[in-house]
Design an enzyme around this catalytic site. Structure first.
Site, short mmCIF file in Angstrom:
data_model
loop_
_atom_site.label_atom_id
_atom_site.label_comp_id
_atom_site.label_asym_id
_atom_site.label_seq_id
_atom_site.Cartn_x
_atom_site.Cartn_y
_atom_site.Cartn_z
N ASP A 195 -15.13 -19.00 -9.28
CA ASP A 195 -14.71 -17.67 -8.48
C ASP A 195 -14.58 -18.46 -6.73
O ASP A 195 -16.23 -18.68 -6.49
CB ASP A 195 -15.56 -16.63 -9.14
CG ASP A 195 -15.12 -15.47 -8.29
OD1 ASP A 195 -14.60 -15.26 -8.06
OD2 ASP A 195 -15.75 -15.14 -8.34
N ALA B 134 -23.10 -17.79 -7.20
CA ALA B 134 -23.45 -16.23 -6.36
C ALA B 134 -22.70 -15.05 -6.07
O ALA B 134 -21.57 -15.99 -5.98
CB ALA B 134 -24.35 -17.03 -5.24
N CYS C 147 -10.84 -12.89 -5.11
CA CYS C 147 -10.98 -11.64 -4.97
C CYS C 147 -9.59 -11.65 -3.53
O CYS C 147 -10.60 -10.32 -2.70
CB CYS C 147 -12.03 -10.69 -4.75
SG CYS C 147 -13.77 -11.63 -3.56
N GLY D 147 -23.11 -12.36 -10.94
CA GLY D 147 -22.18 -11.98 -12.48
C GLY D 147 -21.74 -12.22 -13.67
O GLY D 147 -21.84 -12.48 -13.87
#
Length: 466
Positions: A178, A112, A231, A115
Site C-alpha cells: 500500500d 503503518a 489512495c 489497517g
C-alpha cells in the site's frame, strides 16, 4: 469556512479523465463529509450494532451513521474493531476471490498504521504468519500498538527499508504494497492535502513507488500474489507502476469479480505481457474514498525460497526457551501445546509453533519491533502478566476476571486510581462487556492499575461513544 480549492493541474487532469459530465459529480462528492466505517475483529467478543449498514465487499466492514468518540469506547481500545476507510477493505474481497492459502507467509511492506495488516491477520487466522513492516520509526510504533490490540499473535512487526528484504526473494506467499502516494483520494477526508499537492510531488511519489516495487516484485514466491494499492487517482502512480512491474518481473494478470452495484471501476492496463487489471474507487460512485488496487500472480516456475532449518536458534537479543520452561508456561497459563516461546529482556513471548521455522529464519534479516504475544515475566517464581497478553486472544486460565462498567472502564483506561469492593487479592483481568481490557492487582489496601502509561486516554469529555 469555504472549501479549499482544488489544484488547477489536478482539476484539469481529472476533467480529462472523467469527462465534463462526470467531473462535477466528483467535485460535489468530495465536498461532502466522508462516510465513517469500521471493520470488526471476528476473533473478539464484539456485538456489532451496525449490521444494517454493511460494506458490500467486506463481511466484517460496516458504515456508521455519524462519527462517535472512539476514544471513549473501551471496546475500541480492546481491539474489537478498527476504524478503516471502506474502500481499502476491498483487500478482503481480493483475498477471498483468488483464494490465497491461509497457511501462507504474508508481507505488508508499508504497513503503518495497520489497517491492512490487521485485515491480513484476520484472514490468516491461526494458520499463517504476517510480517508487517514500516520503515519510519514513529509509524512503526503505531503499527506495533495496533497489531497488539488486534491480538491474534500471528504478526511479526519489523522496521526495515524495502532493500533490507533483498535476501528474502521468493519467500512470501503474498506481498501487499500500500504505497506512500500523493494522497489525491484523501482530498475529501483531509482538505489540507489539496494545498500540499503538486505535479512535482506526484513525480516524486511515482519515483519512490518504482523503487519500492523494484524490490517488492522479487519477494513473491512461485504461485504467490503481489497486491499494489494507492489512495490516489493519477495514472503515474497507478497504471504506470503496473507497467513498470511488468517490465521488470514476470507476472500474470489477475481479474477480480465485481458486483455492478458496488460502483467500482475496472480499468484495463496494456503492458508488454498483455492486459492487466486495475480497480478504481471514486467518491462519487462508491461509499468510500479514492483508492486504486491491482493484483499480480507470480508464475508457477518462479523462485521458491524455503527457510533453511537450523539446529540451534541464534540471535543477539531473542533467545529460544527450552522444553522444560516452555512446558511450565503452557501449564501455568493454560496455553495450547502448539506453542513456542522466546525470551527478550527477561520477558516471555509466544508464537504458534506452526510458523516457528519461518519466524526464526526471518529474524536473521530483519529489525524486529514485536512478534507474537508478549506474555510477561517471572519475578521470584511469581508470573507478572503483560498488557499484551491481556488483550490477546490467548486463554488466561488461572486468573480471576471482573467486568467493569463504562465509568470504571474509562477510569482504568485513563490509568486513574479506583476502588472496587469485594475483589479477591492478586492479579485480576478486567473486562468490559466480557472483553479483556488489561490487568489490575488487588493488594488488599489498594488496587494497582497496570494499563500501559503510554496508551492511557486523556480525553475527559463524555461525548457520544459507539
Amino acid at each position: 469556512m469555504p472549501p479549499i480549492k482544488l489544484p488547477e493541474a489536478f482539476e484539469a487532469r481529472m476533467k480529462n479523465f472523467l469527462g465534463n459530465n462526470e467531473f462535477p459529480e466528483f467535485v460535489k462528492a468530495i465536498e461532502k463529509d466522508p462516510r465513517v466505517s469500521i471493520r470488526v475483529n471476528p476473533a473478539k467478543n464484539y456485538k456489532n450494532q451496525n449490521s444494517q449498514n454493511p460494506v458490500p465487499w467486506n463481511r466484517d466492514g460496516y458504515y456508521l451513521e455519524d462519527r462517535p468518540s472512539f476514544t471513549l469506547d473501551p471496546l475500541f481500545h480492546a481491539g474489537c474493531y478498527y476504524v478503516q476507510e471502506s474502500s481499502s477493505m476491498f483487500i478482503q474481497h481480493i483475498l477471498e476471490s483468488v483464494q490465497v492459502p491461509r497457511k501462507g507467509v504474508f508481507l505488508d511492506l508499508a504497513a503503518a498504521p495497520g489497517g491492512k495488516s490487521t485485515l491480513l491477520s484476520s484472514y490468516l487466522r491461526g494458520e499463517g504468519f504476517l510480517v508487517a513492516n514500516e520503515v519510519i520509526k514513529a509509524r512503526a510504533n503505531v503499527l506495533k500498538e495496533n497489531s497488539i490490540k488486534w491480538g491474534l499473535g500471528n504478526i511479526l512487526v519489523t522496521q526495515n527499508d524495502p532493500e533490507h528484504f533483498r535476501d528474502l526473494e521468493g519467500f512470501f506467499d503474498l506481498v501487499l504494497v500500500d504505497a506512500p502516494c500523493s494522497g489525491e483520494g484523501m482530498f475529501r477526508k483531509d482538505p489540507e492535502a489539496r494545498n500540499e499537492w503538486s505535479e512535482e510531488h506526484v513525480n516524486l511519489c511515482a519515483a519512490r513507488q518504482e523503487r519500492i516495487m523494484d524490490q517488492a516484485g522479487a519477494l513473491t514466491k512461485a504461485g504467490g500474489y503481489l497486491i499494489y494499492s494507492t489512495c490516489t487517482f493519477n495514472e503515474k502512480e497507478n497504471e504506470d507502476i503496473v507497467r513498470f512491474v511488468c517490465s521488470e518481473y514476470a507476472y500474470e494478470p489477475v481479474r477480480i469479480p465485481l458486483e455492478p452495484d458496488w460502483g467500482i471501476k475496472e480499468t484495463t492496463i496494456e503492458t508488454e505481457d498483455g492486459n492487466f487489471y486495475g480497480y478504481r474507487f471514486y467518491p462519487h460512485l462508491v461509499e468510500g474514498e479514492g483508492f486504486f488496487v491491482t493484483v499480480f500472480k507470480r508464475p508457477n516456475d518462479a523462485l521458491v525460497h524455503e527457510p533453511k532449518k537450523s539446529k540451534d536458534f541464534k540471535h543477539p537479543f531473542i533467545k529460544a526457551v527450552g522444553k522444560q520452561e516452555s512446558q511450565k508456561l503452557i501449564e501455568n497459563l493454560g496455553l495450547e501445546k502448539e506453542s513456542s516461546f522466546y525470551n527478550l529482556q527477561d520477558s516471555f513471548f509466544w508464537i504458534n509453533s506452526k510458523y516457528q521455522q519461518h519466524f526464526e529464519y526471518l529474524t536473521r534479516y530483519l529489525n524486529i519491533k514485536y512478534f507474537g504475544v508478549e506474555l510477561g515475566k517471572y519475578n521470584k517464581q511469581q508470573f507478572i502478566p503483560n498488557h499484551e497478553f491481556a488483550i490477546s486472544i490467548l486463554p488466561k486460565t488461572g486468573f480471576e476476571t471482573f467486568d467493569l462498567d463504562l465509568k470504571q472502564s474509562l477510569q482504568f483506561l485513563r490509568k486513574d486510581d479506583f476502588e472496587i469492593e469485594g475483589l479477591p487479592e492478586g492479579w485480576i483481568l478486567v473486562t468490559y462487556h466480557k472483553t479483556p481490557l488489561g490487568w489490575i492487582k488487588n493488594l488488599g489496601n489498594r488496587i494497582n492499575n497496570y494499563y500501559p502509561k503510554e496508551w492511557r486516554i486523556r480525553m475527559q469529555d463524555h461525548s457520544k461513544s459507539l
